[in-house]
Design an enzyme around this catalytic site. Structure first.
Site, short mmCIF file in Angstrom:
data_model
loop_
_atom_site.label_atom_id
_atom_site.label_comp_id
_atom_site.label_asym_id
_atom_site.label_seq_id
_atom_site.Cartn_x
_atom_site.Cartn_y
_atom_site.Cartn_z
CD GLN A 150 34.44 35.07 41.89
OE1 GLN A 150 34.76 35.97 42.66
NE2 GLN A 150 34.56 35.14 40.60
CG ASP A 167 37.83 39.33 44.57
OD1 ASP A 167 38.83 38.66 44.27
OD2 ASP A 167 36.83 39.42 43.84
CE1 TYR A 226 42.48 32.96 39.99
CE2 TYR A 226 41.92 32.38 42.24
CZ TYR A 226 41.69 33.14 41.11
OH TYR A 226 40.69 34.07 41.12
N1 AAT Z 1 37.08 37.91 41.49
C1 AAT Z 1 38.16 37.87 40.57
C2 AAT Z 1 39.41 37.89 41.19
C3 AAT Z 1 40.27 38.90 41.32
S1 AAT Z 1 39.90 40.40 40.66
C4 AAT Z 1 40.88 41.60 41.43
C5 AAT Z 1 40.35 43.01 41.16
O1 AAT Z 1 41.01 43.92 42.03
C6 AAT Z 1 40.58 43.53 39.73
O2 AAT Z 1 39.35 43.82 39.14
C7 AAT Z 1 41.44 44.79 39.93
O3 AAT Z 1 41.14 45.82 39.01
C8 AAT Z 1 41.07 45.17 41.36
N2 AAT Z 1 42.06 46.04 42.04
C9 AAT Z 1 43.42 45.97 41.97
N3 AAT Z 1 43.97 46.95 42.69
C10 AAT Z 1 42.96 47.66 43.26
C11 AAT Z 1 42.91 48.82 44.10
N4 AAT Z 1 44.04 49.43 44.51
N5 AAT Z 1 41.71 49.28 44.48
C12 AAT Z 1 40.56 48.66 44.08
N6 AAT Z 1 40.55 47.58 43.26
C13 AAT Z 1 41.74 47.08 42.85
C14 AAT Z 1 41.51 38.58 42.07
C15 AAT Z 1 42.13 37.30 41.62
C16 AAT Z 1 43.33 36.91 42.40
C17 AAT Z 1 44.29 36.09 41.58
C18 AAT Z 1 45.32 35.47 42.41
N7 AAT Z 1 46.45 35.02 41.63
#
Ligand code: AAT
Length: 291
Positions: free
Chosen positions: A65, A159, A227
């Site tokens: 983050q 993200d 990861y």
């Molecule tokens: N900060 C934590 C890391 C993440 S979270 C990724 C977020 O993207 C999830 O909450 C998911 O619900 C959201 N998401 C997925 N698709 C969409 C979309 N089309 N529109 C909006 N939000 C979305 C990522 C970690 C990466 C891990 C790598 N291996």
């Protein structure tokens, strides 16, 4: 599952499995978009898992983050309007809120369950939602960006999860075109970009799409032990406009009012880590071409 450990197998990392010892399962449910799991691990604190993929752990979330937020925001002077795509846990919001120049933080997350679960189990991340500059939009980011006004944002941080499930469209060219359109001239994008050990072809595809859509494209990476393969990368791009020197932060965190005295200390990011993140192994330079 086996014994009191959870094993993460996935076609995104064939031929290997990752495992964490489970102390206690705290939450398990299916949202409209994905399976959501939270457990207390033996060594990484609480863990958030979506569709069998670790999204964050309390111990190493800082390495992801802090980097995905400050690599872009410290590369331009005085960012004002920022958009987060995904990021429903709130951790990236928490980091953006260190920047006092920022006036608006829009976030578009598809899955309300992720936000609710984070508020309940990850208060150190969900605290990001308490910043009054945050405007939450629940919906698909691909659609949100199609409707977004042109030239609104100084920076967009993607993200989002891996390109299986709801994030599929977020690695395709039309999405990057809408991102570029939503940015101001000289505005920048920082996009989660997988592992250089496992996903070189995904990285290559993303970089080639970005080269067609943006003026300059760079790759940076960070070490995140939980990861797959222990590393994660970021593609950083800038639009036509004032040149951006991503590798040398023009807006260093150490000099920002309040960034270091924010209620939570930085654990990972600093200007040395920023510069170091752009150093690439030879095989990656060869495969993605000079950046
Ligand atoms: N900060 C934590 C890391 C993440 S979270 C990724 C977020 O993207 C999830 O909450 C998911 O619900 C959201 N998401 C997925 N698709 C969409 C979309 N089309 N529109 C909006 N939000 C979305 C990522 C970690 C990466 C891990 C790598 N291996």
């Amino acid at each position: 599952k086996g014994g009191n450990a959870v094993y993460f197998n996935n076609p995104m990392w064939p031929g290997e499995a990752h495992s964490l010892k489970v102390e206690k399962v705290l939450f398990k449910d299916k949202s409209d978009f994905q399976e959501v799991l939270v457990f207390e691990s033996a060594t990484y604190g609480k863990v958030l898992v979506l569709d069998g993929i670790v999204q964050l752990t309390e111990k190493d979330e800082c390495a992801y983050q802090e980097m995905i937020a400050h690599l872009p925001l410290c590369s331009i002077s005085s960012p004002k309007n920022v958009l987060v795509v995904g990021g429903g846990d709130g951790g990236v919001l928490r980091e953006i809120s260190r920047h006092s120049s920022v006036e608006v933080i829009d976030i578009c997350e598809i899955d309300k369950m992720v936000i609710d679960v984070s508020k309940k189990f990850f208060p150190e991340l969900a605290v990001g939602f308490e910043d009054p500059r945050v405007q939450l939009h629940i919906g698909d980011a691909a659609e949100f960006l199609r409707k977004s006004p042109e030239g609104k944002y100084d920076a967009i941080i993607v993200d989002s999860s891996d390109p299986v499930g709801p994030a599929q469209a977020l690695v395709e060219k039309p999405f990057f075109e809408t991102l570029a359109r939503a940015l101001k001239p000289g505005g920048i994008l920082c996009n989660m970009a997988e592992s250089m050990w496992l996903h070189t072809h995904l990285i290559e595809d993303m970089i080639s799409i970005c080269r067609q859509t943006f003026k300059s494209v760079h790759y940076a990476w960070s070490s995140v032990p939980t990861y797959p393969s222990g590393v994660i990368g970021f593609v950083l791009c800038s639009t036509e406009g004032p040149a951006v020197d991503f590798k040398n932060p023009i807006n260093p965190i150490e000099k920002l009012d309040g960034a270091m005295t924010h209620k939570r200390e930085l654990k990972f990011y600093n200007s040395d880590m920023h510069r170091a993140a752009f150093a690439l192994p030879t095989f990656l330079k060869r495969e993605v071409g000079s950046l």
